[in-house]
Structures are given as C-alpha cells and as structure tokens.
Motif scaffolding. Structure first.
Motif, PDB file in Angstrom:
ATOM      1  N   VAL A  50       1.543  16.012 -50.520  1.00  0.00           N
ATOM      2  CA  VAL A  50       0.562  16.817 -51.247  1.00  0.00           C
ATOM      3  C   VAL A  50      -0.300  17.548 -50.227  1.00  0.00           C
ATOM      4  CG1 VAL A  50      -1.352  16.822 -52.871  1.00  0.00           C
ATOM      5  CG2 VAL A  50       0.542  15.221 -53.196  1.00  0.00           C
ATOM      6  N   GLU A 138      -3.499  22.848 -55.018  1.00  0.00           N
ATOM      7  CA  GLU A 138      -2.724  21.663 -54.680  1.00  0.00           C
ATOM      8  C   GLU A 138      -1.244  22.008 -54.703  1.00  0.00           C
ATOM      9  OE1 GLU A 138      -3.364  17.528 -56.491  1.00  0.00           O
ATOM     10  OE2 GLU A 138      -1.385  18.104 -57.293  1.00  0.00           O
ATOM     11  N   LYS A 140       2.340  20.183 -54.221  1.00  0.00           N
ATOM     12  CA  LYS A 140       3.100  18.947 -54.078  1.00  0.00           C
ATOM     13  C   LYS A 140       4.563  19.315 -53.913  1.00  0.00           C
ATOM     14  CE  LYS A 140       3.700  14.333 -56.080  1.00  0.00           C
ATOM     15  NZ  LYS A 140       3.363  13.420 -57.195  1.00  0.00           N
TER      16      LYS A 140
END
Length: 295
Positions: A50, A138, A140
């Motif tokens: 992440v 974010e 991931k």
C-alpha cells in the motif's frame, strides 16, 4: 446530456424491455439499456503493498513522465510509467528509447521497496479526472493488478507485467559541458526555428560557445533555414549537437522553472535537461538522445 442545461433529470428504467427514459425540464429522451449481470466485477487486491501519497505528487509524476512513454507493440513494459518505490523516496520514470524522464520525489516515505508499471491509458485517465487538491491517494498493488482510492474515486486496473529496463544505466555519469538559459525564451526560439526544420526529421542544431546558444533549423528540400541566438551561461569549449526540435519543446513546456540547464558531452551522447533552480523536494532529469547532423 452535454447539450442539456444544468437541471434535474429523472431516469426511469423498464426492467422487462430495458428501455431507459430520461425526463428533464424541456423534454425527454429514450435509449436502450442492457442488463448489468454480465458486467465484469473488479478483481480486488487482497494482498499487496500500500502506497500513500498526495494527489499533487501523483499528478506531478504523471504529467512529467506521460509524454516520454512509448507505444511499443513488442516491448510492452515501455508503454507505462514506472513507479520505482524506495523506503525514503519514489521515482517516476518513463522512456521510449529516444527520450527519458526520471523524477525523484523525496517527500514520499513508503518504508518499503517495490515497483510497478502504470499503463499509459490509466495514467491518462488519472490526469484527466484528478485534481491537485484531491487530498491523499492510496494505491494498493500486487504483481499484476492495482487499486487507486481517493475520497471520491475507486479505480481497479491491471498492471503491465514484466521487468522495466534499467533507466539509470543510460544516464551519463558526467556531462562536462553545462549551460544555463532562460526556459521560456528558449522554448519560444525553438518554436520559431521549428517552422524551418525538416518536416520528416524535425532536426534542430544546437551550438554552444562563450555565453551564446545558437539554434539552426534547415530544410534542404525547400531551401529554407532559420537561425536564432540565445544568451546563456556557458564558458566551455565550442560544441554542437542535433536534437528533435519537437521533443525539446515538449520538455521545456513540461518544466516550470525559470531557467534550465543543458548538459552535454559530445554529439553522440545523450543530452541532459534539468530545471534551474533545483527543488529540495524533487530531482527532475530529462534525457534526450541526439540526432545525426548532416553537416
């Protein structure tokens, strides 16, 4: 919908016929819809790294790297932006073999080492839909897929699989001939000279002498040529080299510094363009391969 003025629209779906009716203040329209059952579901990233960074950093990396990536049907890894993640910084890299961008961001601290290749199409979409004030992003990712989340958007996509080329290996360790010139003045001069460059090659000749940068564009087919002189800071020996005029203009337009440095070695080695003054938070390097001069 683009032609309808800003106003409420009511959508009504007939679940038997999949007829979709839209009603607004001045009329209505009807289109045919399809069942959503066969629509592919996103493949979630269940395990992976992440990466958290600001929208401003992400957009800056994309904007500076997007123009340099390739459209290669064989070397698919060249068709994306490489996110080279280090524990205390991140590097955005893009190259098509003729030009290269390496953008090191020191204000991203991930705490791990990894990397992935963001496809060109995904980078173009993010450039279009994200704004610099979108807040935290974010990302991931695992070996073959990734997911980007913002406060308003969740985007799933596949990554380009394969090993990205060693971009640091093609960057010269030392280019002894360094000049500094005004970025906007140089870009304007190149645009004027580009009109007279050969249309197929786009070759422009750069000649550095004492505090002077000479730009020459010539087209032998139509017997046209143009010369521009630019003031610069340079005290080395006289040197000349050929570049793509259009690529040089693109690089100068992407940078936002007041001045740029052009670092050269000899007519057969790539040139390096950097912003002046340099920023404490990021290191930007643009590499451009030379073109063979006809005279």
């Amino acid at each position: 919908l683009r032609e309808i003025p800003e106003q409420p629209i009511t959508l009504e779906l007939n679940e038997n016929s999949y007829e979709l009716r839209g009603k607004h203040g001045s009329g209505q329209f009807t289109i045919m819809a399809q069942s959503a059952e066969p629509y592919p579901a996103p493949r979630p990233v269940t395990e992976g790294n992440v990466l958290n960074l600001s929208a401003e950093v992400l957009l800056s990396g994309i904007n500076r790297s997007l123009f340099a990536i390739a459209n290669d049907e064989v070397r698919l890894v060249m068709n994306g932006i490489y996110f080279d993640i280090k524990p205390d910084h991140i590097i955005f890299a893009g190259t098509d073999g003729r030009k290269l961008v390496r953008n090191i961001m020191h204000n991203v601290k991930s705490g791990f080492e990894a990397g992935f290749i963001l496809p060109k199409k995904v980078a173009s979409i993010l450039k279009a839909v994200l704004s610099k004030d979108a807040g935290n992003i974010e990302i991931k990712f695992d070996n073959d897929k990734a997911c980007i989340k913002t406060d308003d958007i969740v985007m799933h996509f596949s990554l380009i699989e394969g090993r990205y080329p060693n971009y640091n290996g093609v960057i010269p360790a030392d280019n002894p001939f360094k000049s500094v010139t005004d970025r906007q003045a140089l870009a304007s001069a190149l645009k004027r000279v580009s009109v007279f460059c050969n249309q197929s090659s786009g070759l422009v000749k750069l000649e550095l002498s004492q505090n002077t940068l000479k730009l020459t564009g010539q087209d032998y087919e139509f017997a046209t040529n143009a010369i521009e002189y630019q003031n610069c800071e340079y005290s080395g020996q006289n040197i000349h080299i050929g570049f793509s005029c259009q690529f040089l203009i693109e690089i100068l337009n992407i940078l936002d510094s007041e001045s740029v440095s052009i670092e050269l070695a000899d007519p057969s080695r790539p040139g390096i363009i950097k912003p002046v003054p340099a920023s404490e938070d990021e290191e930007i390097l643009m590499l451009l391969m030379p073109m063979m001069l006809t005279d």
